[in-house]
Motif scaffolding. Structure first.
Motif, PDB file in Angstrom:
ATOM      1  N   THR A   1       0.841  -1.204   0.000  1.00 22.72           N
ATOM      2  CA  THR A   1       0.000   0.000   0.000  1.00 22.72           C
ATOM      3  C   THR A   1       0.871   1.246   0.000  1.00 22.72           C
ATOM      4  N   LEU A   2       1.919   1.248   0.806  1.00 22.65           N
ATOM      5  CA  LEU A   2       2.842   2.392   0.818  1.00 22.65           C
ATOM      6  C   LEU A   2       3.478   2.595  -0.553  1.00 22.65           C
ATOM      7  N   GLN A   3       3.853   1.514  -1.183  1.00 18.64           N
ATOM      8  CA  GLN A   3       4.451   1.601  -2.516  1.00 18.64           C
ATOM      9  C   GLN A   3       3.456   2.205  -3.511  1.00 18.64           C
TER      10      GLN A   3
ATOM     11  N   GLU B   1      -0.757   9.775  -2.698  1.00 21.08           N
ATOM     12  CA  GLU B   1      -1.729   9.786  -1.611  1.00 21.08           C
ATOM     13  C   GLU B   1      -1.103   9.649  -0.232  1.00 21.08           C
ATOM     14  N   GLY B   2       0.050   9.073  -0.148  1.00 20.31           N
ATOM     15  CA  GLY B   2       0.641   8.718   1.133  1.00 20.31           C
ATOM     16  C   GLY B   2       1.410   9.837   1.798  1.00 20.31           C
ATOM     17  N   PRO B   3       2.104   9.475   2.855  1.00 20.51           N
ATOM     18  CA  PRO B   3       2.884  10.451   3.622  1.00 20.51           C
ATOM     19  C   PRO B   3       4.138  10.879   2.859  1.00 20.51           C
ATOM     20  N   PRO B   4       4.711  12.016   3.224  1.00 15.47           N
ATOM     21  CA  PRO B   4       5.964  12.447   2.601  1.00 15.47           C
ATOM     22  C   PRO B   4       7.073  11.435   2.887  1.00 15.47           C
ATOM     23  N   TYR B   5       7.936  11.246   1.916  1.00 18.04           N
ATOM     24  CA  TYR B   5       9.037  10.294   2.075  1.00 18.04           C
ATOM     25  C   TYR B   5      10.308  10.870   1.488  1.00 18.04           C
TER      26      TYR B   5
END
Length: 73
Positions: free
Chosen positions: A21-23, A30-34
Motif C-alpha cells: 500500500t505504501l508503494q 496519496e501517502g505520507p511524505p518520504y
C-alpha cells in the motif's frame, strides 16, 4: 535532537498498513511524505508521518466527509 526516520517496514508496522500500500501511495501521491536515499532506500521522517496520520484523524464520519468536501445535502 536528531530527526528520526522510519523505513518502509517500520512505517507499515507502526500504522498497520501493508508495505505494498505504501508503494502504491508513493506512485499516486496519496501517502505520507518520504525521502528517497537511493534506488531502493525509502525512509519516512517520523514527524511528517505523525502529521500525516493526525491530518487523517476524525471524531466521526461526518467530520471526515466535511473535510473532503463530500458532505451530503
Amino acid at each position: 535532537m536528531p530527526e528520526i526516520f522510519l523505513n518502509e517496514r517500520d512505517f507499515a508496522a507502526r500504522y498497520l498498513i501493508a508495505a505494498r500500500t505504501l508503494q502504491r501511495w508513493r506512485g499516486t501521491g496519496e501517502g505520507p511524505p518520504y525521502i528517497r536515499l537511493g534506488p531502493r532506500r525509502i525512509v519516512y521522517p517520523l514527524a511528517a508521518a505523525e502529521a500525516w496520520a493526525a491530518a487523517r484523524t476524525f471524531p466521526h464520519r461526518a467530520a471526515e466527509l466535511a473535510q473532503d468536501g463530500r458532505s451530503r445535502a
